[in-house]
Design an enzyme around this catalytic site. Structure first.
Site, PDB file in Angstrom:
ATOM      1  N   GLN A 169       0.830  -1.219   0.000  1.00  0.00           N
ATOM      2  CA  GLN A 169       0.000   0.000   0.000  1.00  0.00           C
ATOM      3  C   GLN A 169       0.858   1.259   0.000  1.00  0.00           C
ATOM      4  O   GLN A 169       0.439   2.305  -0.504  1.00  0.00           O
ATOM      5  CB  GLN A 169      -0.923   0.020   1.227  1.00  0.00           C
ATOM      6  CG  GLN A 169      -2.044  -0.990   1.191  1.00  0.00           C
ATOM      7  CD  GLN A 169      -1.658  -2.274   1.919  1.00  0.00           C
ATOM      8  OE1 GLN A 169      -0.495  -2.644   1.971  1.00  0.00           O
ATOM      9  NE2 GLN A 169      -2.642  -2.972   2.444  1.00  0.00           N
ATOM     10  N   ASP A 206      -6.571   1.311  12.503  1.00  0.00           N
ATOM     11  CA  ASP A 206      -7.748   0.506  12.159  1.00  0.00           C
ATOM     12  C   ASP A 206      -8.670   0.339  13.355  1.00  0.00           C
ATOM     13  O   ASP A 206      -9.871   0.187  13.212  1.00  0.00           O
ATOM     14  CB  ASP A 206      -7.322  -0.851  11.605  1.00  0.00           C
ATOM     15  CG  ASP A 206      -6.769  -0.666  10.214  1.00  0.00           C
ATOM     16  OD1 ASP A 206      -5.579  -0.342  10.079  1.00  0.00           O
ATOM     17  OD2 ASP A 206      -7.556  -0.783   9.250  1.00  0.00           O
ATOM     18  N   ASN A 231      -2.857  -1.163  13.610  1.00  0.00           N
ATOM     19  CA  ASN A 231      -2.668  -0.565  12.284  1.00  0.00           C
ATOM     20  C   ASN A 231      -1.878  -1.570  11.445  1.00  0.00           C
ATOM     21  O   ASN A 231      -1.513  -2.658  11.907  1.00  0.00           O
ATOM     22  CB  ASN A 231      -1.947   0.785  12.396  1.00  0.00           C
ATOM     23  CG  ASN A 231      -1.953   1.546  11.077  1.00  0.00           C
ATOM     24  OD1 ASN A 231      -3.005   1.705  10.446  1.00  0.00           O
ATOM     25  ND2 ASN A 231      -0.806   2.005  10.615  1.00  0.00           N
TER      26      ASN A 231
HETATM   27  O1  MRU Z   1      -5.224  -3.574   4.812  1.00  0.00           O
HETATM   28  P1  MRU Z   1      -5.550  -2.108   4.614  1.00  0.00           P
HETATM   29  O2  MRU Z   1      -4.935  -1.523   3.403  1.00  0.00           O
HETATM   30  O3  MRU Z   1      -7.039  -1.862   4.699  1.00  0.00           O
HETATM   31  O4  MRU Z   1      -4.896  -1.404   5.879  1.00  0.00           O
HETATM   32  C1  MRU Z   1      -5.049  -0.016   6.018  1.00  0.00           C
HETATM   33  C2  MRU Z   1      -4.331   0.558   7.173  1.00  0.00           C
HETATM   34  O5  MRU Z   1      -3.698  -0.125   7.945  1.00  0.00           O
HETATM   35  C3  MRU Z   1      -4.474   2.050   7.393  1.00  0.00           C
HETATM   36  O6  MRU Z   1      -3.332   2.583   7.991  1.00  0.00           O
HETATM   37  C4  MRU Z   1      -5.686   2.324   8.306  1.00  0.00           C
HETATM   38  O7  MRU Z   1      -6.818   1.648   7.854  1.00  0.00           O
HETATM   39  C5  MRU Z   1      -5.975   3.776   8.416  1.00  0.00           C
HETATM   40  S1  MRU Z   1      -6.646   4.433   6.945  1.00  0.00           S
HETATM   41  C6  MRU Z   1      -7.015   6.068   7.185  1.00  0.00           C
END
Ligand code: MRU
Length: 344
Positions: free
Chosen positions: A194, A235, A245
């Protein structure tokens, strides 16, 4: 910045983040099953975005209903269950579904079509509130930094993870707008990348200075004195401030403490789960081992090698210098300061 989600002609359109940055394309969802699949497969991801997309999914389910009024309740309950089973860690999903269930229960007397309109309105409200919250987070967060700051981040907590502006990247954006951002270091974020695919791309699109690093480079960069602060999203944050997170966040928090670099979490109040006392209670999602065995679909190891693949880790509250929300900045002791913000 491109839109992450929009509703048009009774259909939901999702920016397909699994294809970024190679391709900007939208996946059309006409059923709630398609919405659930899109969340599960990371077509959309990021805690606040998952929540709003699930809310639109409930509106879509109601819009599609063709049965008798008496069977609507069972049908909608199934849709809510389907959506809540997609990803376990980000609490925004459950908060958004809770809101949608409440609006539905308050409007049970309405005909299915009228109910669908009310649910759509609620999903739109969640969308609008998210953008406003992120802008406020950005303003509060930027106040924590002096001039010419170098911020390190992981995963994507940006416009792509939300309905616009971003949380951790909202703070970055705000610093940039105030002319005090020197650079962002974006950790690539294995296994799904990501950081490389989304954060680097998102910042580059907006001409915000960004340098991509592999996850293992963060320590050496801190040791060299190149990082002024670490800013991550969340999260789920428990009542005591423990924060789930993206996997790798905890390592950054430990490194930050060792190098005496401030470590900050930026998240909307909807990411705080006051029903959980501490981080050990947060359900952590384990994903397909093939995410680790491959890079962008290309195998990189023995095809059936044993793999450990938690999508998130938990950073204990005592490693976090501040939690930035749309209501203000919480400092330790979080069990008191987060509760105080919640009362505002
Ligand atoms: O697996 P993902 O891409 O959904 O994980 C996202 C994250 O860990 C972000 O840092 C979190 O959701 C915050 S988004 C504002």
């Amino acid at each position: 910045m491109v839109k992450t989600v929009y509703w048009e002609d009774d259909q939901l359109y999702l920016l397909d983040q699994s294809r970024l940055p190679a391709e900007i394309s939208y996946q059309k969802c006409v059923t709630v099953e398609e919405v659930a699949e899109a969340i599960r497969n990371l077509v959309v991801r990021g805690a606040p975005l998952i929540g709003v997309v699930a809310a639109y999914g409930v509106a879509l389910a109601a819009r599609n209903y063709r049965g008798h009024q008496e069977e609507l309740a069972e049908y909608l309950e199934k849709a809510l269950e389907l959506l809540s089973g997609t990803r376990p860690t980000a609490v925004n999903l459950f908060q958004a579904l809770k809101r949608m269930r409440q609006v539905w229960h308050e409007n049970q007397a309405l005909l299915p079509d009228q109910l669908a309109a009310v649910l759509l309105q609620e999903a739109r409200a969640i969308f609008t509130e998210d953008v406003a919250a992120n802008q406020a987070i950005g303003r509060y967060g930027a106040d924590l930094f002096q001039d010419q700051v170098r911020i390190l981040t992981i995963c994507n907590a940006g416009a792509l993870a939300t309905c616009g502006y971003g949380t951790a990247l909202g703070v970055v954006r705000s610093c940039f707008e105030q002319g005090k951002l020197m650079n962002v270091y974006a950790c690539e974020t294995r296994p799904v990348l990501q950081g490389a695919r989304l954060t680097a791309w998102e910042l580059y699109q907006d001409s915000i200075p960004v340098t991509l690093i592999t996850d293992g480079m963060a320590g050496a960069l801190m040791q060299a004195g190149e990082v002024d602060g670490v800013m991550v999203g969340a999260d789920r944050i428990t009542a005591n401030g423990d924060t789930a997170n993206k996997i790798g966040t905890y390592s950054l928090a430990v490194l930050s403490r060792y190098h005496q670099i401030p470590f900050y979490v930026a998240a909307p109040m909807s990411t705080i789960d006051f029903s959980l006392a501490c981080g050990q209670q947060i359900p952590i999602e384990y994903r397909d081992p093939d995410e680790v065995r491959t890079v962008m679909g290309t195998p990189i190891t023995v095809s059936n090698i044993d793999v450990h693949n938690p999508a998130f880790d938990v950073t204990p509250h005592y490693l976090i210098d501040a939690i930035i929300t749309e209501k203000g900045v919480a400092r330790p002791p979080y069990s008191e300061t987060l509760a105080e913000l919640n009362r505002i």
